[in-house]
Motif scaffolding. Structure first.
Motif, PDB file in Angstrom:
ATOM      1  N   VAL A  73      -2.356  21.130 -18.741  1.00 22.79           N
ATOM      2  CA  VAL A  73      -2.758  21.468 -17.382  1.00 22.79           C
ATOM      3  C   VAL A  73      -2.130  20.441 -16.446  1.00 22.79           C
ATOM      4  CG1 VAL A  73      -4.674  21.691 -15.756  1.00 22.79           C
ATOM      5  CG2 VAL A  73      -4.946  22.484 -18.106  1.00 22.79           C
ATOM      6  N   LEU A  74      -1.497  20.934 -15.384  1.00 28.73           N
ATOM      7  CA  LEU A  74      -0.949  20.070 -14.350  1.00 28.73           C
ATOM      8  C   LEU A  74      -1.880  20.166 -13.144  1.00 28.73           C
ATOM      9  CD1 LEU A  74       2.807  21.185 -14.555  1.00 28.73           C
ATOM     10  CD2 LEU A  74       1.559  19.576 -16.020  1.00 28.73           C
ATOM     11  N   PHE A  75      -2.239  19.011 -12.581  1.00 32.09           N
ATOM     12  CA  PHE A  75      -3.236  18.992 -11.514  1.00 32.09           C
ATOM     13  C   PHE A  75      -2.826  18.010 -10.436  1.00 32.09           C
ATOM     14  CE2 PHE A  75      -6.915  16.825  -9.601  1.00 32.09           C
ATOM     15  CZ  PHE A  75      -7.541  17.902  -9.003  1.00 32.09           C
ATOM     16  N   TYR A  76      -3.123  18.386  -9.186  1.00 26.69           N
ATOM     17  CA  TYR A  76      -2.908  17.484  -8.054  1.00 26.69           C
ATOM     18  C   TYR A  76      -4.080  17.634  -7.097  1.00 26.69           C
ATOM     19  CZ  TYR A  76      -0.874  15.367  -3.877  1.00 26.69           C
ATOM     20  OH  TYR A  76      -0.630  14.568  -2.787  1.00 26.69           O
ATOM     21  N   GLY A  77      -4.638  16.500  -6.680  1.00 25.00           N
ATOM     22  CA  GLY A  77      -5.707  16.509  -5.689  1.00 25.00           C
ATOM     23  C   GLY A  77      -5.537  15.335  -4.744  1.00 25.00           C
ATOM     24  N   GLU A  78      -5.938  15.521  -3.503  1.00 20.25           N
ATOM     25  CA  GLU A  78      -5.849  14.416  -2.552  1.00 20.25           C
ATOM     26  C   GLU A  78      -7.022  14.457  -1.589  1.00 20.25           C
ATOM     27  OE1 GLU A  78      -2.039  15.076  -0.618  1.00 20.25           O
ATOM     28  OE2 GLU A  78      -3.047  15.991   1.108  1.00 20.25           O
ATOM     29  N   ARG A  79      -7.282  13.310  -1.008  1.00 21.35           N
ATOM     30  CA  ARG A  79      -8.386  13.183  -0.062  1.00 21.35           C
ATOM     31  C   ARG A  79      -8.004  12.155   0.994  1.00 21.35           C
ATOM     32  NH1 ARG A  79     -13.475  14.255  -1.694  1.00 21.35           N
ATOM     33  NH2 ARG A  79     -12.359  15.818  -2.921  1.00 21.35           N
ATOM     34  N   ARG A  80      -8.296  12.470   2.244  1.00 22.98           N
ATOM     35  CA  ARG A  80      -8.055  11.523   3.331  1.00 22.98           C
ATOM     36  C   ARG A  80      -9.329  10.736   3.604  1.00 22.98           C
ATOM     37  NH1 ARG A  80      -5.387  11.063   8.817  1.00 22.98           N
ATOM     38  NH2 ARG A  80      -6.927   9.911  10.045  1.00 22.98           N
ATOM     39  N   PHE A  81      -9.156   9.418   3.753  1.00 25.84           N
ATOM     40  CA  PHE A  81     -10.256   8.541   4.131  1.00 25.84           C
ATOM     41  C   PHE A  81      -9.963   7.998   5.524  1.00 25.84           C
ATOM     42  CE2 PHE A  81     -10.316   8.610  -0.450  1.00 25.84           C
ATOM     43  CZ  PHE A  81     -11.665   8.635  -0.773  1.00 25.84           C
ATOM     44  N   ASP A  82     -10.955   8.059   6.387  1.00 27.77           N
ATOM     45  CA  ASP A  82     -10.756   7.574   7.759  1.00 27.77           C
ATOM     46  C   ASP A  82     -10.918   6.064   7.810  1.00 27.77           C
ATOM     47  OD1 ASP A  82     -10.198  10.081   8.901  1.00 27.77           O
ATOM     48  OD2 ASP A  82     -12.343  10.557   8.949  1.00 27.77           O
ATOM     49  N   VAL A  83     -10.031   5.412   7.069  1.00 24.25           N
ATOM     50  CA  VAL A  83     -10.009   3.950   6.966  1.00 24.25           C
ATOM     51  C   VAL A  83      -8.560   3.501   7.111  1.00 24.25           C
ATOM     52  CG1 VAL A  83     -10.439   1.974   5.456  1.00 24.25           C
ATOM     53  CG2 VAL A  83     -11.985   3.939   5.396  1.00 24.25           C
ATOM     54  N   PRO A  84      -8.268   2.513   7.939  1.00 20.47           N
ATOM     55  CA  PRO A  84      -6.886   2.036   8.051  1.00 20.47           C
ATOM     56  C   PRO A  84      -6.333   1.608   6.688  1.00 20.47           C
ATOM     57  CG  PRO A  84      -8.235   1.128   9.812  1.00 20.47           C
ATOM     58  CD  PRO A  84      -9.175   1.809   8.863  1.00 20.47           C
ATOM     59  N   TYR A  85      -5.076   1.941   6.455  1.00 19.77           N
ATOM     60  CA  TYR A  85      -4.450   1.702   5.152  1.00 19.77           C
ATOM     61  C   TYR A  85      -4.557   0.244   4.718  1.00 19.77           C
ATOM     62  CZ  TYR A  85      -0.632   1.025   1.801  1.00 19.77           C
ATOM     63  OH  TYR A  85       0.125   0.671   0.704  1.00 19.77           O
ATOM     64  N   ASP A  86      -4.211  -0.700   5.600  1.00 19.17           N
ATOM     65  CA  ASP A  86      -4.213  -2.114   5.207  1.00 19.17           C
ATOM     66  C   ASP A  86      -5.616  -2.587   4.835  1.00 19.17           C
ATOM     67  OD1 ASP A  86      -1.383  -2.653   5.625  1.00 19.17           O
ATOM     68  OD2 ASP A  86      -1.814  -2.392   7.755  1.00 19.17           O
ATOM     69  N   ASP A  87      -6.606  -2.079   5.547  1.00 18.51           N
ATOM     70  CA  ASP A  87      -7.989  -2.411   5.221  1.00 18.51           C
ATOM     71  C   ASP A  87      -8.371  -1.799   3.875  1.00 18.51           C
ATOM     72  OD1 ASP A  87     -10.595  -3.294   5.431  1.00 18.51           O
ATOM     73  OD2 ASP A  87     -11.235  -1.624   6.687  1.00 18.51           O
ATOM     74  N   PHE A  88      -7.961  -0.551   3.655  1.00 11.66           N
ATOM     75  CA  PHE A  88      -8.302   0.152   2.426  1.00 11.66           C
ATOM     76  C   PHE A  88      -7.755  -0.573   1.199  1.00 11.66           C
ATOM     77  CE2 PHE A  88      -7.718   3.287  -0.903  1.00 11.66           C
ATOM     78  CZ  PHE A  88      -8.884   4.034  -0.853  1.00 11.66           C
ATOM     79  N   VAL A  89      -6.458  -0.905   1.207  1.00 10.37           N
ATOM     80  CA  VAL A  89      -5.860  -1.517   0.015  1.00 10.37           C
ATOM     81  C   VAL A  89      -6.334  -2.952  -0.192  1.00 10.37           C
ATOM     82  CG1 VAL A  89      -3.840  -0.014   0.065  1.00 10.37           C
ATOM     83  CG2 VAL A  89      -3.751  -2.234   1.240  1.00 10.37           C
ATOM     84  N   SER A 181      -2.067   7.353  -6.002  1.00  5.66           N
ATOM     85  CA  SER A 181      -1.407   6.660  -4.895  1.00  5.66           C
ATOM     86  C   SER A 181      -2.363   6.493  -3.727  1.00  5.66           C
ATOM     87  CB  SER A 181      -0.155   7.422  -4.440  1.00  5.66           C
ATOM     88  OG  SER A 181      -0.500   8.686  -3.895  1.00  5.66           O
ATOM     89  N   PHE A 182      -2.180   5.384  -3.012  1.00  6.21           N
ATOM     90  CA  PHE A 182      -2.849   5.129  -1.748  1.00  6.21           C
ATOM     91  C   PHE A 182      -1.746   5.070  -0.698  1.00  6.21           C
ATOM     92  CE2 PHE A 182      -5.843   2.141  -4.319  1.00  6.21           C
ATOM     93  CZ  PHE A 182      -6.453   3.240  -4.906  1.00  6.21           C
ATOM     94  N   ALA A 183      -1.804   5.946   0.314  1.00  4.19           N
ATOM     95  CA  ALA A 183      -0.720   6.006   1.301  1.00  4.19           C
ATOM     96  C   ALA A 183      -1.272   6.001   2.722  1.00  4.19           C
ATOM     97  CB  ALA A 183       0.132   7.252   1.077  1.00  4.19           C
ATOM     98  N   ARG A 184      -0.515   5.375   3.602  1.00  2.00           N
ATOM     99  CA  ARG A 184      -0.874   5.383   5.020  1.00  2.00           C
ATOM    100  C   ARG A 184      -0.766   6.820   5.531  1.00  2.00           C
ATOM    101  NH1 ARG A 184      -0.754   0.839   8.032  1.00  2.00           N
ATOM    102  NH2 ARG A 184       0.788  -0.123   6.615  1.00  2.00           N
ATOM    103  N   THR A 192      -4.547   8.227   2.700  1.00  2.03           N
ATOM    104  CA  THR A 192      -4.603   9.385   1.806  1.00  2.03           C
ATOM    105  C   THR A 192      -4.526   8.907   0.369  1.00  2.03           C
ATOM    106  OG1 THR A 192      -3.529  10.823   3.432  1.00  2.03           O
ATOM    107  CG2 THR A 192      -3.506  11.551   1.127  1.00  2.03           C
ATOM    108  N   VAL A 193      -5.516   9.307  -0.422  1.00  3.80           N
ATOM    109  CA  VAL A 193      -5.534   9.010  -1.855  1.00  3.80           C
ATOM    110  C   VAL A 193      -5.124  10.277  -2.592  1.00  3.80           C
ATOM    111  CG1 VAL A 193      -6.949   8.355  -3.830  1.00  3.80           C
ATOM    112  CG2 VAL A 193      -7.328   7.267  -1.609  1.00  3.80           C
ATOM    113  N   ALA A 194      -4.117  10.165  -3.454  1.00  4.89           N
ATOM    114  CA  ALA A 194      -3.640  11.317  -4.224  1.00  4.89           C
ATOM    115  C   ALA A 194      -3.696  11.005  -5.709  1.00  4.89           C
ATOM    116  CB  ALA A 194      -2.213  11.673  -3.818  1.00  4.89           C
ATOM    117  N   PHE A 195      -3.998  12.042  -6.486  1.00  2.86           N
ATOM    118  CA  PHE A 195      -4.081  11.909  -7.938  1.00  2.86           C
ATOM    119  C   PHE A 195      -3.339  13.069  -8.574  1.00  2.86           C
ATOM    120  CE2 PHE A 195      -6.364  12.895 -11.971  1.00  2.86           C
ATOM    121  CZ  PHE A 195      -6.125  11.702 -12.641  1.00  2.86           C
ATOM    122  N   LEU A 196      -2.393  12.751  -9.447  1.00  8.39           N
ATOM    123  CA  LEU A 196      -1.638  13.762 -10.189  1.00  8.39           C
ATOM    124  C   LEU A 196      -1.868  13.545 -11.673  1.00  8.39           C
ATOM    125  CD1 LEU A 196       1.897  15.126  -9.627  1.00  8.39           C
ATOM    126  CD2 LEU A 196       1.376  14.073 -11.836  1.00  8.39           C
TER     127      LEU A 196
END
Length: 254
Positions: A73-89, A181-184, A192-196
């Motif tokens: 099974v190939l899967f991709y999901g993502e979610r946006r967090f309303d948090v600035p990237y630099d603060d998040f990481v 991945s964690f992306a601005r 945006t957090v993405a998982f593959l």
């Protein structure tokens, strides 16, 4: 392999009292010296190809996509967090993503290579987690127990960890590769957090005995439902980690 009564008791505990299941500190028994730098990189081209295939598939309302193959099974999901990237990481460590998995009981990490800032670049990880979905424990499914090689990339606008499965002590996974991945975010105000995932797990024994895995429609519905629960809980765990609140399943070791 648990005896039948012990297996039933364990399955019922997972279903009815998951909070009492003890967490683990699994020993790390794979010799990472047998792997070379190229071994940490070799999964990237194939996962990049999987990513292109998945992004060509329409996402559902929650941003999730699937491709069902006969053996994976190939899967991709993502979610946006309303948090600035630099603060998040600064609060969420990309080097420990295994602990965010739904029902992760224990993660052991061995760092092989660090960058000039001391951050892990190549590492081996062992992850132990409860069976997914939980009810498959009643069908004889074992805990997930996998060793992975991880390559971690750090950039000003994205951090990404690539994961390659190299061993499963109990045979619970044939393939459990992927990335997180964690992306601005494009607007610069969120993350945006993405998982593959590219995954292949053995069919639970009782499901195979009943030949239920041959019902394509049933397998698709059950699989996608399980992935939704897994991804939603994983994203919630990441959110809790950012806020510094407890998110792990089970009771502490000791």
């Amino acid at each position: 392999m648990r005896k039948p009564l012990a297996a039933l008791a364990w399955a019922m505990r997972i279903l009815l009292a998951k909070h009492t299941v003890p967490r683990r500190e699994p020993p790390f028994a794979v010799d990472l010296a047998q792997y070379h730098a190229d071994d940490y990189e070799k999964i990237i081209p194939s996962l990049a190809a999987v990513e292109r295939q998945l992004k060509a598939v329409p996402a559902d309302a929650k941003g999730m996509r699937w491709i069902h193959r006969s053996d994976a099974v190939l899967f991709y999901g993502e979610r946006r967090f309303d948090v600035p990237y630099d603060d998040f990481v600064s609060q969420v460590d990309i080097g420990h993503v295994g602990r965010f998995y739904r029902d992760s009981l224990g993660v052991t990490t061995e760092v092989v290579l660090r960058d000039d800032l001391g951050r892990p670049v190549h590492q081996g990880v062992r992850v132990v987690a409860l069976p997914q979905p939980n009810y498959t424990a009643l069908m004889g499914k074992e805990e997930l127990d996998v060793y992975k090689l991880e390559k971690i990339e750090y950039g000003p606008d994205e951090q990404r960890v690539w994961m390659l499965t190299v061993h499963s002590p109990n045979g619970s996974a044939r393939c459990d590769d992927g990335y997180m991945s964690f992306a601005r975010a494009a607007d610069g105000r969120g993350t945006t957090v993405a998982f593959l995932a590219c995954q292949s797990f053995p069919v639970p024994p009782l499901m195979a005995l009943a030949r239920m895995d041959r019902w394509t429609w049933f397998k698709t519905v059950v699989t996608e439902s399980a992935y939704r629960r897994f991804c939603n809980r994983m994203m919630k765990n990441i959110e809790r980690c950012y806020h510094g609140t407890e998110f792990r399943v089970g009771r502490p070791c000791g």
